[in-house]
Design an enzyme around this catalytic site. Structure first.
Site, PDB file in Angstrom:
ATOM      1  N   PHE A 192       0.835  -1.195   0.000  1.00 50.98           N
ATOM      2  CA  PHE A 192       0.000   0.000   0.000  1.00 50.98           C
ATOM      3  C   PHE A 192       0.874   1.249   0.000  1.00 50.98           C
ATOM      4  O   PHE A 192       1.424   1.648   1.022  1.00 50.98           O
ATOM      5  CB  PHE A 192      -0.934   0.007   1.215  1.00 50.98           C
ATOM      6  CG  PHE A 192      -1.977   1.098   1.160  1.00 50.98           C
ATOM      7  CD1 PHE A 192      -3.155   0.903   0.464  1.00 50.98           C
ATOM      8  CD2 PHE A 192      -1.770   2.315   1.780  1.00 50.98           C
ATOM      9  CE1 PHE A 192      -4.117   1.906   0.394  1.00 50.98           C
ATOM     10  CE2 PHE A 192      -2.711   3.331   1.717  1.00 50.98           C
ATOM     11  CZ  PHE A 192      -3.893   3.118   1.022  1.00 50.98           C
ATOM     12  N   ARG A 215       5.416  -2.405   4.135  1.00 52.69           N
ATOM     13  CA  ARG A 215       6.567  -2.759   4.963  1.00 52.69           C
ATOM     14  C   ARG A 215       6.621  -1.960   6.256  1.00 52.69           C
ATOM     15  O   ARG A 215       6.962  -2.490   7.311  1.00 52.69           O
ATOM     16  CB  ARG A 215       7.850  -2.541   4.151  1.00 52.69           C
ATOM     17  CG  ARG A 215       9.121  -2.981   4.846  1.00 52.69           C
ATOM     18  CD  ARG A 215      10.288  -2.901   3.895  1.00 52.69           C
ATOM     19  NE  ARG A 215      10.388  -1.582   3.259  1.00 52.69           N
ATOM     20  CZ  ARG A 215      11.267  -1.286   2.312  1.00 52.69           C
ATOM     21  NH1 ARG A 215      12.083  -2.214   1.858  1.00 52.69           N
ATOM     22  NH2 ARG A 215      11.303  -0.068   1.798  1.00 52.69           N
ATOM     23  N   ILE A 228      -0.799  -6.520 -10.275  1.00 53.00           N
ATOM     24  CA  ILE A 228      -0.399  -5.445 -11.180  1.00 53.00           C
ATOM     25  C   ILE A 228       1.001  -4.948 -10.817  1.00 53.00           C
ATOM     26  O   ILE A 228       1.427  -3.896 -11.290  1.00 53.00           O
ATOM     27  CB  ILE A 228      -1.404  -4.276 -11.152  1.00 53.00           C
ATOM     28  CG1 ILE A 228      -1.609  -3.757  -9.719  1.00 53.00           C
ATOM     29  CG2 ILE A 228      -2.723  -4.692 -11.776  1.00 53.00           C
ATOM     30  CD1 ILE A 228      -2.444  -2.488  -9.639  1.00 53.00           C
ATOM     31  N   ARG A 235       4.603  -7.085  -9.970  1.00 51.77           N
ATOM     32  CA  ARG A 235       5.611  -7.823 -10.719  1.00 51.77           C
ATOM     33  C   ARG A 235       5.257  -9.302 -10.663  1.00 51.77           C
ATOM     34  O   ARG A 235       4.754  -9.805  -9.652  1.00 51.77           O
ATOM     35  CB  ARG A 235       7.012  -7.607 -10.122  1.00 51.77           C
ATOM     36  CG  ARG A 235       7.600  -6.226 -10.416  1.00 51.77           C
ATOM     37  CD  ARG A 235       8.019  -6.123 -11.877  1.00 51.77           C
ATOM     38  NE  ARG A 235       8.662  -4.851 -12.173  1.00 51.77           N
ATOM     39  CZ  ARG A 235       8.045  -3.799 -12.695  1.00 51.77           C
ATOM     40  NH1 ARG A 235       6.736  -3.867 -12.954  1.00 51.77           N
ATOM     41  NH2 ARG A 235       8.710  -2.693 -12.963  1.00 51.77           N
ATOM     42  N   GLU A 288       7.871 -13.883 -18.594  1.00 54.64           N
ATOM     43  CA  GLU A 288       7.159 -13.098 -19.601  1.00 54.64           C
ATOM     44  C   GLU A 288       7.899 -13.235 -20.931  1.00 54.64           C
ATOM     45  O   GLU A 288       9.109 -13.077 -20.972  1.00 54.64           O
ATOM     46  CB  GLU A 288       7.085 -11.616 -19.195  1.00 54.64           C
ATOM     47  CG  GLU A 288       6.196 -11.375 -17.996  1.00 54.64           C
ATOM     48  CD  GLU A 288       6.023  -9.886 -17.672  1.00 54.64           C
ATOM     49  OE1 GLU A 288       6.631  -9.047 -18.390  1.00 54.64           O
ATOM     50  OE2 GLU A 288       5.291  -9.578 -16.723  1.00 54.64           O
ATOM     51  N   HIS A 314       1.148  -7.479 -19.665  1.00 52.76           N
ATOM     52  CA  HIS A 314       1.962  -6.454 -19.006  1.00 52.76           C
ATOM     53  C   HIS A 314       1.835  -5.120 -19.746  1.00 52.76           C
ATOM     54  O   HIS A 314       2.836  -4.481 -20.086  1.00 52.76           O
ATOM     55  CB  HIS A 314       3.431  -6.885 -18.937  1.00 52.76           C
ATOM     56  CG  HIS A 314       4.201  -6.154 -17.869  1.00 52.76           C
ATOM     57  ND1 HIS A 314       5.357  -6.632 -17.304  1.00 52.76           N
ATOM     58  CD2 HIS A 314       3.979  -4.960 -17.256  1.00 52.76           C
ATOM     59  CE1 HIS A 314       5.823  -5.789 -16.413  1.00 52.76           C
ATOM     60  NE2 HIS A 314       4.984  -4.753 -16.361  1.00 52.76           N
TER      61      HIS A 314
END
Length: 367
Positions: free
Chosen positions: A184, A207, A265, A267, A296, A315
């Site tokens: 967040f 964190r 959204i 990684r 990817e 992506h």
């Protein structure tokens, strides 16, 4: 002269002007990575605004090939790199690029750039978090709405004229449901603002356990396990670090409700993809919305391509015209600032300004 001839002559002149600007000698030269740009400076993202560099007497060129890491000879005489993708800039590269003063990252992620090595080498690293905040938040909202309304399945039913099956795909509730945002930060806060009018409750995790806008937005910050257990939709916005790699694995997925959806959204490496496939096969979560993956692109035989309850995007869900315009403006702004001897915005390694290496490069530039 015919109109067609005039247009051809004008186009040729413009091409010549661009080529001359890009090749002319300049005390400040920018290299654009070739992973997302073509030799003429056009890009898969759209107009990068490179003309602003030419207008300010700064030469630019697209690197001759998409090579990761960039060959050292391609950085000779280059003062700044506009990095359009995820090319690595580690100590082996930056320690041997004596002219390089700036790496301007197009976008927010920077996990492939060794910030400590760049600081030691006197290289400023910037990104564009403000410009990407709204487009990325909208991408998260798009996946959430597509999943809640089972849009992929309904699209298939319509295309196959199988309307009789639509009763099996009623949408999931939204009002009063809880969205948990992992990582967040600025994007999460923007997403919370978008979700509020729909009637969704937002909880977050980061964190530090703090965010300056959390209270005003009515967002409760929780530990990760509590967030997973309470959320009906889990949205991953976290930066990729060694601590967050495979943050969502089998244990985390087991804590989610069987009716909950996972949206990524951030990684691809934030999720243990094998564990996600197993959770989807076993019906342990309701579905997933993914704009990022590991690897990817997805392999053609990946099971993720077969699930009716998984919405996928290559992506690029946040790639909109305003995204390109704003991100490009911010990245080019960083280059112009450094070329003018000024400190740019959104510096990821501010300690670089106190290093002898940076001072030496500044002094050399002033000669």
């Amino acid at each position: 002269m015919s109109t067609a001839t005039k247009e051809t002559t004008t186009a040729a002149a413009a091409t010549k002007e661009t080529t001359t600007a890009a090749a002319s000698p300049s005390p400040f030269t920018v290299a654009v990575t070739a992973d997302a740009a073509r030799p003429d400076g056009t890009s898969i993202h759209g107009d990068l605004g490179l003309q602003r560099l030419s207008e300010n007497g700064i030469s630019w060129r697209v690197l001759p090939s998409y090579t990761d890491p960039v060959p050292l000879e391609d950085l000779a005489g280059v003062q700044a790199v506009l990095s359009l993708g995820h090319i690595a800039f580690g100590s082996r590269t930056v320690d041997h690029a004596p002219d390089l003063r700036l790496i301007a990252r197009f976008g927010a992620g920077y996990e492939t750039i060794d910030l400590d090595a760049c600081t030691r080498a006197g290289i400023v690293v910037t990104n564009t978090p403000d410009a990407i905040r709204r487009p990325l938040a909208v991408a998260g909202l798009t996946l959430l709405l597509a999943l809640s309304h089972k849009l992929l399945a309904k699209d298939r039913l319509t295309r196959t004229s199988d309307w009789a099956q639509r009763e099996h795909y009623r949408g999931a509730p939204l009002v009063g449901q809880t969205v948990g945002i992992v990582g967040f930060g600025s994007v999460g806060a923007e997403l919370a603002r978008l979700l509020a009018p729909i009637g969704l409750k937002v909880v977050g995790n980061n964190r530090s356990g703090r965010h300056p806008e959390a209270a005003a937005l009515g967002v409760e910050l929780l530990g990760l396990n509590d967030l997973l257990e309470r959320s009906d939709y889990v949205v991953l916005c976290a930066a990729l670090t060694p601590a967050t790699e495979k943050l969502i694995g089998a244990a985390a997925l087991a804590k989610m409700k069987s009716s909950a959806y996972l949206i990524n959204i951030g990684r691809g490496k934030l999720v243990d993809t094998d564990a996600l496939r197993e959770a989807l096969r076993g019906g342990r979560i309701a579905g997933a919305g993914l704009d990022v993956f590991e690897p990817e692109p997805l392999l053609p035989d990946d099971d993720l391509l077969t699930f009716d309850n998984v919405v996928l995007s290559p992506h690029s869900l946040c790639w909109t015209e305003d995204f390109t315009q704003d991100v490009s403006a911010a990245a080019i702004g960083s280059i112009l600032a450094v070329a003018a001897g000024e400190r740019p915005a959104n510096v990821l390694n501010p300690g670089v300004f106190a290093t002898e290496a940076f001072a030496a490069k500044q002094a050399s530039a002033d000669l």
